[in-house]
Design an enzyme around this catalytic site. Structure first.
Site, PDB file in Angstrom:
ATOM      1  N   PRO A 132       0.765  -1.210   0.078  1.00  0.00           N
ATOM      2  CA  PRO A 132       0.021  -0.007   0.002  1.00  0.00           C
ATOM      3  C   PRO A 132       0.973   1.357  -0.037  1.00  0.00           C
ATOM      4  CG  PRO A 132      -0.101  -1.353   1.931  1.00  0.00           C
ATOM      5  CD  PRO A 132       0.526  -2.007   1.361  1.00  0.00           C
ATOM      6  N   ASN A 133       0.211   2.038  -0.795  1.00  0.00           N
ATOM      7  CA  ASN A 133       0.640   3.388  -0.920  1.00  0.00           C
ATOM      8  C   ASN A 133       2.164   3.726  -1.730  1.00  0.00           C
ATOM      9  OD1 ASN A 133      -1.177   4.947   0.466  1.00  0.00           O
ATOM     10  ND2 ASN A 133      -0.421   4.176   2.413  1.00  0.00           N
ATOM     11  N   ARG A 173       5.631  12.455  -3.105  1.00  0.00           N
ATOM     12  CA  ARG A 173       5.659  12.764  -1.615  1.00  0.00           C
ATOM     13  C   ARG A 173       6.693  12.081  -0.724  1.00  0.00           C
ATOM     14  NH1 ARG A 173      -0.541  11.709  -0.873  1.00  0.00           N
ATOM     15  NH2 ARG A 173      -0.859  11.862  -3.165  1.00  0.00           N
ATOM     16  N   TYR A 205      11.619   8.308   1.450  1.00  0.00           N
ATOM     17  CA  TYR A 205      11.419   7.342   0.454  1.00  0.00           C
ATOM     18  C   TYR A 205      12.142   7.426  -0.809  1.00  0.00           C
ATOM     19  CZ  TYR A 205       7.698   5.919   3.617  1.00  0.00           C
ATOM     20  OH  TYR A 205       6.905   5.261   4.794  1.00  0.00           O
ATOM     21  N   ASN A 215       7.770  -5.726  -1.136  1.00  0.00           N
ATOM     22  CA  ASN A 215       8.008  -4.734   0.191  1.00  0.00           C
ATOM     23  C   ASN A 215       6.452  -4.731   0.554  1.00  0.00           C
ATOM     24  OD1 ASN A 215       7.823  -2.124   1.445  1.00  0.00           O
ATOM     25  ND2 ASN A 215       9.072  -0.995   0.057  1.00  0.00           N
ATOM     26  N   ALA A 253       3.272  -0.875   4.771  1.00  0.00           N
ATOM     27  CA  ALA A 253       2.556  -0.880   6.085  1.00  0.00           C
ATOM     28  C   ALA A 253       2.155  -2.278   6.476  1.00  0.00           C
ATOM     29  CB  ALA A 253       1.451   0.052   6.382  1.00  0.00           C
ATOM     30  N   HIS A 258       3.997  -4.686   9.093  1.00  0.00           N
ATOM     31  CA  HIS A 258       3.825  -4.772  10.648  1.00  0.00           C
ATOM     32  C   HIS A 258       2.457  -5.234  11.179  1.00  0.00           C
ATOM     33  CE1 HIS A 258       7.194  -2.140   9.319  1.00  0.00           C
ATOM     34  NE2 HIS A 258       6.300  -1.248   9.068  1.00  0.00           N
ATOM     35  N   ASP A 300       1.426 -15.605   5.949  1.00  0.00           N
ATOM     36  CA  ASP A 300       0.827 -17.130   5.796  1.00  0.00           C
ATOM     37  C   ASP A 300       1.121 -17.236   4.430  1.00  0.00           C
ATOM     38  OD1 ASP A 300       0.305 -17.458   8.375  1.00  0.00           O
ATOM     39  OD2 ASP A 300      -1.857 -17.484   8.312  1.00  0.00           O
ATOM     40  N   GLU A 328      12.558  -9.698   1.421  1.00  0.00           N
ATOM     41  CA  GLU A 328      11.712  -8.602   1.998  1.00  0.00           C
ATOM     42  C   GLU A 328      12.539  -7.408   1.770  1.00  0.00           C
ATOM     43  OE1 GLU A 328       9.420  -8.818   5.526  1.00  0.00           O
ATOM     44  OE2 GLU A 328      10.232  -7.030   6.050  1.00  0.00           O
ATOM     45  N   HIS A 365      12.844  -2.971   2.251  1.00  0.00           N
ATOM     46  CA  HIS A 365      12.289  -1.600   2.627  1.00  0.00           C
ATOM     47  C   HIS A 365      13.193  -0.705   2.204  1.00  0.00           C
ATOM     48  CE1 HIS A 365       9.140  -3.596   4.874  1.00  0.00           C
ATOM     49  NE2 HIS A 365      10.120  -4.279   5.314  1.00  0.00           N
ATOM     50  N   LEU A 366      12.364   0.553   1.733  1.00  0.00           N
ATOM     51  CA  LEU A 366      13.287   1.666   1.281  1.00  0.00           C
ATOM     52  C   LEU A 366      13.955   2.408   2.508  1.00  0.00           C
ATOM     53  CD1 LEU A 366      10.172   2.805  -0.780  1.00  0.00           C
ATOM     54  CD2 LEU A 366      12.624   2.939  -1.687  1.00  0.00           C
ATOM     55  N   SER A 367      13.339   2.547   3.529  1.00  0.00           N
ATOM     56  CA  SER A 367      13.714   3.214   4.817  1.00  0.00           C
ATOM     57  C   SER A 367      14.335   2.395   5.942  1.00  0.00           C
ATOM     58  CB  SER A 367      12.612   4.124   5.371  1.00  0.00           C
ATOM     59  OG  SER A 367      11.540   3.192   5.678  1.00  0.00           O
ATOM     60  N   ARG A 382      12.978   4.548  12.939  1.00  0.00           N
ATOM     61  CA  ARG A 382      11.695   5.161  12.935  1.00  0.00           C
ATOM     62  C   ARG A 382      10.789   4.844  13.965  1.00  0.00           C
ATOM     63  NH1 ARG A 382       9.131   4.716   7.039  1.00  0.00           N
ATOM     64  NH2 ARG A 382       8.061   6.606   7.508  1.00  0.00           N
ATOM     65  N   ARG A 432       7.232   0.170  13.784  1.00  0.00           N
ATOM     66  CA  ARG A 432       7.700  -0.122  12.562  1.00  0.00           C
ATOM     67  C   ARG A 432       8.890  -1.142  12.814  1.00  0.00           C
ATOM     68  NH1 ARG A 432       5.507   3.235   8.580  1.00  0.00           N
ATOM     69  NH2 ARG A 432       4.907   5.324   9.366  1.00  0.00           N
TER      70      ARG A 432
HETATM   71  O1  CA2 Z   1      10.260   1.891   4.117  1.00  0.00           O
HETATM   72  C1  CA2 Z   1       9.551   1.140   3.609  1.00  0.00           C
HETATM   73  O2  CA2 Z   1       9.905   0.701   2.273  1.00  0.00           O
HETATM   74  C2  CA2 Z   1       8.300   0.631   4.310  1.00  0.00           C
HETATM   75  O3  CA2 Z   1       7.968  -0.614   3.707  1.00  0.00           O
HETATM   76  C3  CA2 Z   1       7.382   1.895   3.571  1.00  0.00           C
HETATM   77  C4  CA2 Z   1       5.796   1.798   3.994  1.00  0.00           C
HETATM   78  C5  CA2 Z   1       5.896   2.010   5.537  1.00  0.00           C
HETATM   79  O4  CA2 Z   1       4.925   1.640   6.039  1.00  0.00           O
HETATM   80  C6  CA2 Z   1       7.045   0.999   6.096  1.00  0.00           C
HETATM   81  O5  CA2 Z   1       6.996   0.977   7.570  1.00  0.00           O
HETATM   82  C7  CA2 Z   1       8.427   0.870   5.487  1.00  0.00           C
HETATM   83  C8  CA2 Z   1       5.288   3.115   3.537  1.00  0.00           C
HETATM   84  C9  CA2 Z   1       5.100   3.033   2.209  1.00  0.00           C
HETATM   85  C10 CA2 Z   1       4.260   4.399   1.707  1.00  0.00           C
HETATM   86  O6  CA2 Z   1       4.907   4.781   0.768  1.00  0.00           O
HETATM   87  C11 CA2 Z   1       4.795   6.389   0.414  1.00  0.00           C
HETATM   88  C12 CA2 Z   1       5.573   6.662  -0.619  1.00  0.00           C
HETATM   89  C13 CA2 Z   1       5.682   8.238  -1.072  1.00  0.00           C
HETATM   90  C14 CA2 Z   1       4.772   8.903  -0.158  1.00  0.00           C
HETATM   91  C15 CA2 Z   1       4.004   8.601   0.887  1.00  0.00           C
HETATM   92  C16 CA2 Z   1       4.015   7.205   0.984  1.00  0.00           C
END
Ligand code: CA2
Length: 149
Positions: free
Chosen positions: A10-11, A18, A23, A74, A77, A80, A87, A98, A100-102, A107, A111
């Protein structure tokens, strides 16, 4: 042709538009193109799927067992929260990396836990979009070793 499923949760379709401080500036499309190019050089095809919906991610993971050798995911959210995605990874039996960008450990505490990583081969985080290429390299190395190459 050998296929790798690349899944984004998601997202992540918002990448590049943004929160570049967290990210990065690359769009999801740019990331998928870069991963696909590198995969092709190594003899693999990338099948990409992004969804904001947990059940769609679960279905894509389940279906991949018929036509893919491994998964890069990836879960965003859902990392978590999602027992369902954990599963699905476990049930499909494909080696999964797996990404993750961050660096989620830098954080908020919510997370810090991943429900999905215990059923993955490993995890790469904190390197931004480059992490997807690292995940690809790690997965291909794993698949080649498993095949005795
Ligand atoms: O660091 C990552 O890749 C995360 O999987 C990104 C998720 C976050 O919930 C995880 O804790 C760590 C959030 C993805 C949201 O992506 C956005 C990208 C641009 C602007 C806003 C949100």
């Amino acid at each position: 042709m050998k296929q790798i499923l690349l899944i984004n949760g998601p997202n992540l379709a918002l990448l590049g538009s943004r929160e570049p401080g967290i990210y990065g500036v690359e769009t999801l499309d740019q990331i998928v193109k870069a991963v696909s190019r590198h995969a092709e050089d190594a003899g693999f095809v990338i099948k990409h799927f992004q969804s904001d919906i947990e059940g769609e991610l679960v279905r894509a993971i389940g279906e991949s067992r018929h036509n893919c050798q491994g998964i890069i995911i990836n879960p965003a959210a859902y990392t978590h929260t999602s027992v369902a995605i954990r599963d699905a990874i476990s049930a499909c039996g494909l080696p999964t990396v797996e990404v993750h960008l961050s660096n989620t450990y830098k954080r908020e505490p919510f997370r810090h836990d991943s429900l999905t990583v215990p059923v993955c081969v490993g995890q790469i985080m904190g390197f931004g979009a480059y992490g997807y290429l690292l995940a690809l390299e790690a997965l291909i190395n794993y698949l080649r070793k498993a095949a005795g190459e």
